[in-house]
Design an enzyme around this catalytic site. Structure first.
Site, PDB file in Angstrom:
ATOM      1  N   THR A   1       4.583 -12.917 -12.039  1.00 45.51           N
ATOM      2  CA  THR A   1       4.194 -13.829 -13.095  1.00 45.51           C
ATOM      3  C   THR A   1       4.874 -15.214 -12.987  1.00 45.51           C
ATOM      4  O   THR A   1       5.816 -15.240 -13.698  1.00 45.51           O
ATOM      5  CB  THR A   1       4.367 -13.095 -14.362  1.00 45.51           C
ATOM      6  OG1 THR A   1       5.922 -12.577 -14.280  1.00 45.51           O
ATOM      7  CG2 THR A   1       3.516 -11.609 -14.402  1.00 45.51           C
TER       8      THR A   1
ATOM      9  N   GLY B   1      30.003 -30.998 -19.375  1.00 46.93           N
ATOM     10  CA  GLY B   1      29.326 -30.482 -20.393  1.00 46.93           C
ATOM     11  C   GLY B   1      27.997 -31.194 -20.648  1.00 46.93           C
ATOM     12  O   GLY B   1      27.356 -31.693 -19.776  1.00 46.93           O
TER      13      GLY B   1
ATOM     14  N   ASP C   1       9.539 -15.963  -9.277  1.00 50.09           N
ATOM     15  CA  ASP C   1       9.088 -14.568  -9.765  1.00 50.09           C
ATOM     16  C   ASP C   1       7.558 -14.660  -9.198  1.00 50.09           C
ATOM     17  O   ASP C   1       6.713 -15.256  -9.610  1.00 50.09           O
ATOM     18  CB  ASP C   1       9.179 -14.543 -10.990  1.00 50.09           C
ATOM     19  CG  ASP C   1       8.471 -13.596 -11.706  1.00 50.09           C
ATOM     20  OD1 ASP C   1       7.697 -12.616 -10.732  1.00 50.09           O
ATOM     21  OD2 ASP C   1       8.090 -13.472 -12.893  1.00 50.09           O
TER      22      ASP C   1
ATOM     23  N   ARG D   1      15.875 -26.176 -16.252  1.00 53.68           N
ATOM     24  CA  ARG D   1      16.798 -26.288 -15.170  1.00 53.68           C
ATOM     25  C   ARG D   1      17.547 -27.584 -15.748  1.00 53.68           C
ATOM     26  O   ARG D   1      18.753 -27.460 -15.237  1.00 53.68           O
ATOM     27  CB  ARG D   1      16.144 -26.189 -13.902  1.00 53.68           C
ATOM     28  CG  ARG D   1      16.907 -26.439 -12.684  1.00 53.68           C
ATOM     29  CD  ARG D   1      16.474 -26.087 -11.560  1.00 53.68           C
ATOM     30  NE  ARG D   1      17.348 -26.013 -10.217  1.00 53.68           N
ATOM     31  CZ  ARG D   1      17.296 -26.617  -9.368  1.00 53.68           C
ATOM     32  NH1 ARG D   1      16.443 -27.737  -9.010  1.00 53.68           N
ATOM     33  NH2 ARG D   1      18.335 -26.880  -8.226  1.00 53.68           N
TER      34      ARG D   1
ATOM     35  N   ASN E   1      20.535 -31.144  -6.617  1.00 59.28           N
ATOM     36  CA  ASN E   1      19.528 -31.850  -7.504  1.00 59.28           C
ATOM     37  C   ASN E   1      18.608 -32.859  -6.720  1.00 59.28           C
ATOM     38  O   ASN E   1      17.370 -32.936  -6.939  1.00 59.28           O
ATOM     39  CB  ASN E   1      20.259 -33.162  -8.345  1.00 59.28           C
ATOM     40  CG  ASN E   1      21.123 -32.300  -9.534  1.00 59.28           C
ATOM     41  OD1 ASN E   1      20.758 -30.946  -9.844  1.00 59.28           O
ATOM     42  ND2 ASN E   1      21.849 -32.867 -10.258  1.00 59.28           N
TER      43      ASN E   1
ATOM     44  N   HIS F   1      21.528 -28.018 -15.333  1.00 55.67           N
ATOM     45  CA  HIS F   1      22.376 -29.035 -14.685  1.00 55.67           C
ATOM     46  C   HIS F   1      22.987 -29.901 -15.363  1.00 55.67           C
ATOM     47  O   HIS F   1      24.183 -30.532 -14.828  1.00 55.67           O
ATOM     48  CB  HIS F   1      21.394 -29.392 -13.487  1.00 55.67           C
ATOM     49  CG  HIS F   1      20.940 -28.564 -12.478  1.00 55.67           C
ATOM     50  ND1 HIS F   1      20.862 -28.710 -11.145  1.00 55.67           N
ATOM     51  CD2 HIS F   1      20.950 -27.051 -12.477  1.00 55.67           C
ATOM     52  CE1 HIS F   1      20.612 -27.924 -10.425  1.00 55.67           C
ATOM     53  NE2 HIS F   1      20.640 -26.564 -11.218  1.00 55.67           N
ATOM     54  N   ASP F   2      22.442 -30.300 -16.584  1.00 52.09           N
ATOM     55  CA  ASP F   2      23.337 -31.066 -17.349  1.00 52.09           C
ATOM     56  C   ASP F   2      24.453 -30.545 -17.760  1.00 52.09           C
ATOM     57  O   ASP F   2      25.653 -30.926 -17.770  1.00 52.09           O
ATOM     58  CB  ASP F   2      22.575 -31.502 -18.454  1.00 52.09           C
ATOM     59  CG  ASP F   2      23.219 -32.400 -19.561  1.00 52.09           C
ATOM     60  OD1 ASP F   2      24.153 -33.247 -18.939  1.00 52.09           O
ATOM     61  OD2 ASP F   2      23.038 -32.640 -20.775  1.00 52.09           O
TER      62      ASP F   2
ATOM     63  N   HIS G   1      14.989 -17.636 -13.662  1.00 55.14           N
ATOM     64  CA  HIS G   1      14.119 -17.671 -12.541  1.00 55.14           C
ATOM     65  C   HIS G   1      12.789 -16.611 -12.652  1.00 55.14           C
ATOM     66  O   HIS G   1      12.346 -16.533 -11.546  1.00 55.14           O
ATOM     67  CB  HIS G   1      14.883 -17.103 -11.452  1.00 55.14           C
ATOM     68  CG  HIS G   1      16.273 -18.098 -10.886  1.00 55.14           C
ATOM     69  ND1 HIS G   1      17.010 -17.934 -10.086  1.00 55.14           N
ATOM     70  CD2 HIS G   1      16.235 -19.539 -11.330  1.00 55.14           C
ATOM     71  CE1 HIS G   1      18.005 -18.830  -9.927  1.00 55.14           C
ATOM     72  NE2 HIS G   1      17.535 -20.088 -10.776  1.00 55.14           N
ATOM     73  N   THR G   2      12.505 -16.376 -13.972  1.00 55.70           N
ATOM     74  CA  THR G   2      11.137 -16.029 -14.161  1.00 55.70           C
ATOM     75  C   THR G   2      10.195 -16.901 -14.375  1.00 55.70           C
ATOM     76  O   THR G   2       9.070 -16.374 -14.174  1.00 55.70           O
ATOM     77  CB  THR G   2      11.321 -15.150 -15.586  1.00 55.70           C
ATOM     78  OG1 THR G   2       9.960 -14.424 -15.866  1.00 55.70           O
ATOM     79  CG2 THR G   2      11.600 -16.027 -16.834  1.00 55.70           C
TER      80      THR G   2
HETATM   81  C1  HEM Z   1      23.153 -18.273 -11.375  1.00 57.67           C
HETATM   82  C2  HEM Z   1      23.257 -19.295 -10.640  1.00 57.67           C
HETATM   83  C3  HEM Z   1      22.300 -20.374 -10.066  1.00 57.67           C
HETATM   84  C4  HEM Z   1      21.652 -20.428  -8.735  1.00 57.67           C
HETATM   85  C5  HEM Z   1      22.623 -20.154  -7.734  1.00 57.67           C
HETATM   86  C6  HEM Z   1      20.489 -21.218  -8.762  1.00 57.67           C
HETATM   87  C7  HEM Z   1      19.767 -21.910  -7.960  1.00 57.67           C
HETATM   88  C8  HEM Z   1      18.471 -22.258  -8.040  1.00 57.67           C
HETATM   89  C9  HEM Z   1      17.639 -22.760  -6.839  1.00 57.67           C
HETATM   90  C10 HEM Z   1      18.349 -23.044  -5.523  1.00 57.67           C
HETATM   91  C11 HEM Z   1      16.455 -23.089  -7.224  1.00 57.67           C
HETATM   92  C12 HEM Z   1      15.409 -23.780  -6.352  1.00 57.67           C
HETATM   93  C13 HEM Z   1      15.795 -25.169  -6.200  1.00 57.67           C
HETATM   94  C14 HEM Z   1      14.929 -25.884  -5.142  1.00 57.67           C
HETATM   95  O1  HEM Z   1      14.721 -25.192  -3.965  1.00 57.67           O
HETATM   96  O2  HEM Z   1      14.244 -26.983  -5.491  1.00 57.67           O
HETATM   97  C15 HEM Z   1      16.437 -22.923  -8.615  1.00 57.67           C
HETATM   98  C16 HEM Z   1      15.468 -23.250  -9.370  1.00 57.67           C
HETATM   99  C17 HEM Z   1      15.648 -22.808 -10.933  1.00 57.67           C
HETATM  100  N1  HEM Z   1      16.351 -22.417 -11.578  1.00 57.67           N
HETATM  101 FE1  HEM Z   1      18.251 -21.772 -11.013  1.00 57.67          FE
HETATM  102  N2  HEM Z   1      20.128 -21.362 -10.127  1.00 57.67           N
HETATM  103  C18 HEM Z   1      21.016 -20.485 -10.755  1.00 57.67           C
HETATM  104  C19 HEM Z   1      20.806 -20.336 -12.453  1.00 57.67           C
HETATM  105  C20 HEM Z   1      20.148 -20.966 -13.160  1.00 57.67           C
HETATM  106  C21 HEM Z   1      20.113 -20.928 -14.625  1.00 57.67           C
HETATM  107  C22 HEM Z   1      21.475 -20.819 -15.382  1.00 57.67           C
HETATM  108  C23 HEM Z   1      19.145 -21.542 -15.051  1.00 57.67           C
HETATM  109  C24 HEM Z   1      18.640 -21.786 -16.550  1.00 57.67           C
HETATM  110  C25 HEM Z   1      19.069 -21.173 -17.588  1.00 57.67           C
HETATM  111  C26 HEM Z   1      18.141 -21.823 -14.040  1.00 57.67           C
HETATM  112  C27 HEM Z   1      16.806 -22.186 -13.935  1.00 57.67           C
HETATM  113  C28 HEM Z   1      15.991 -22.321 -13.004  1.00 57.67           C
HETATM  114  C29 HEM Z   1      14.620 -22.705 -13.162  1.00 57.67           C
HETATM  115  C30 HEM Z   1      13.818 -22.694 -14.209  1.00 57.67           C
HETATM  116  C31 HEM Z   1      14.230 -23.215 -11.688  1.00 57.67           C
HETATM  117  C32 HEM Z   1      13.022 -23.577 -11.277  1.00 57.67           C
HETATM  118  C33 HEM Z   1      12.698 -25.055 -11.465  1.00 57.67           C
HETATM  119  C34 HEM Z   1      11.498 -25.691 -11.169  1.00 57.67           C
HETATM  120  O3  HEM Z   1      10.297 -25.075 -10.914  1.00 57.67           O
HETATM  121  O4  HEM Z   1      11.508 -27.088 -11.166  1.00 57.67           O
HETATM  122  N3  HEM Z   1      18.697 -21.305 -12.862  1.00 57.67           N
HETATM  123  N4  HEM Z   1      17.841 -22.461  -9.045  1.00 57.67           N
END
Ligand code: HEM
Length: 334
Positions: A253, A77, A250, A67, A99, A71-72, A198-199
């Site tokens: 898993t 960029g 997820d 993530r 963030n 976010h970077d 988000h897997t």
């Molecule tokens: C499509 C638009 C996206 C939205 C709206 C979104 C939104 C979010 C939100 C709301 C969370 C939870 C944050 C929290 O409550 O603290 C999250 C977690 C996460 N996102 Fe996304 N996300 C998106 C795309 C992506 C992309 C492109 C990636 C990476 C390729 C990604 C990877 C992750 C990961 C791995 C987590 C878990 C992080 C952790 O456990 O520390 N997300 N995202």
């Protein structure tokens, strides 16, 4: 002497052209996987071993590092702007809405940077650390491998406005999400494949509460959310309070990189609204969700390619930016 001078002059004139051509002939806009092969041959193994230690200690760190790269890249960029702390000249992106109290992994990046500075001072950028760490994290929890194009340099600034505006929010509509990806040069396949990040990892209650109690302003839960899954989520995510309670993105898993994220969406058990809308709001994205749920290899192939695409967003190269000594600070910020 005159001859060798002549040669030198010729070299001076021709080599920038050769160089420009070499850069142009690379398909990744100036970045290439072998960038540190001579300047820091151990760079990739140093990053890998520290990421492996961190993930062995806490599996979730793999998700957090993936993530962090996202976010970077979505703000100015892939230039490590997200890593800068507040200072007299910097308003840190760490304080932005997406963030704050959420983004993690900064200490692991510090550890990697310290090891790289000890091995090859002033050579490996913080932006490249984030790109390699995201790939290594993915592989460590069972996901696909890809060669990471390298050669990014680090920004001389940060943008909290960019962070607030350009990173999609979990309650954005699907058209808004697609537009935010398009602004970065990414397409609909990138949206659906990268959402598969988000897997793994966790979300706070505050990021999906609206779906449980008042999705459209009529006091009802999101009708696309499975009823029993919603009831289960309400137990840990009350109407008020518990904002930081954590839930797996997820639930089947949570620590394994696989295609259950898409299978969950098909069952009405995607956690975030931004996850479920991929199925319910467009035939094009729905077809991709179904394809990835049915074929994990297709998902892995597309995820790897889309991570390269995301990693190529507006990198600083050549003499732009700098190679930070400490990822949290500009080199001349004291
Ligand atoms: C499509 C638009 C996206 C939205 C709206 C979104 C939104 C979010 C939100 C709301 C969370 C939870 C944050 C929290 O409550 O603290 C999250 C977690 C996460 N996102 Fe996304 N996300 C998106 C795309 C992506 C992309 C492109 C990636 C990476 C390729 C990604 C990877 C992750 C990961 C791995 C987590 C878990 C992080 C952790 O456990 O520390 N997300 N995202």
């Amino acid at each position: 002497m005159a001859n060798s001078m002549g040669c030198l002059v010729l070299l001076c004139l021709v080599s920038p052209l050769l160089f420009a051509n070499a850069v142009r002939s690379h398909p990744w806009g100036g970045l290439f996987p072998q960038f540190y092969d001579h300047s820091c041959p151990k760079a990739k193994e140093i990053v890998q071993s520290i990421v492996a230690q961190a993930v062995a200690k806490e599996t979730r760190m793999a998700a957090s590092l993936v993530r962090l790269h996202f976010h970077d890249c979505f703000v100015k960029g892939c230039d490590a702007s997200v890593l800068l702390d507040n200072s007299s000249s910097i308003v840190s992106e760490k304080g932005s809405n997406p963030n704050r109290n959420s983004l993690r992994g900064f200490e692991v990046v510090d550890q990697i940077k310290a090891a790289l500075e000890a091995a090859c001072p002033g050579t490996v950028s913080c932006a490249d650390i984030l790109a390699i760490a995201a790939r290594d994290s993915t592989v460590l929890v069972g996901g696909p491998y890809w060669d990471v194009p390298l050669g990014r340099r680090d920004s001389l600034g940060a943008s909290i406005q960019g962070s607030n505006n350009d990173i999609p929010a979990p309650n954005n509509t699907l058209p808004t999400i697609i537009t935010k990806f398009k602004l970065q040069g990414l397409n609909v396949v990138d949206v659906v494949a990268l959402s598969g990040g988000h897997t793994i990892g966790m979300s706070r209650c505050t990021s999906f509460r609206q779906r449980l109690y008042n999705q459209t302003g009529n006091g009802m839960a999101d009708s696309t959310l499975d009823v029993s899954y919603a009831a289960q989520l309400r137990q840990g995510c009350p109407r008020s309070g518990g904002d930081n309670n954590l839930f797996p993105l997820d639930f089947v898993t949570p620590a394994k990189f696989d295609n259950f994220y898409y299978k969950n969406i098909l069952a009405g058990k995607g956690l975030l609204s931004s996850d479920e809308v991929l199925l319910t709001k467009s035939a094009e994205t729905a077809a991709l969700v179904k394809a990835y749920a049915a074929d994990v290899n297709l998902f892995f192939q597309h995820f790897a390619q889309s991570m390269v695409n995301m990693g190529n967003i507006s990198p600083l190269t050549g003499s732009q930016g700098e190679i930070r000594k400490n990822c949290r600070r500009l080199n001349n910020d004291h």
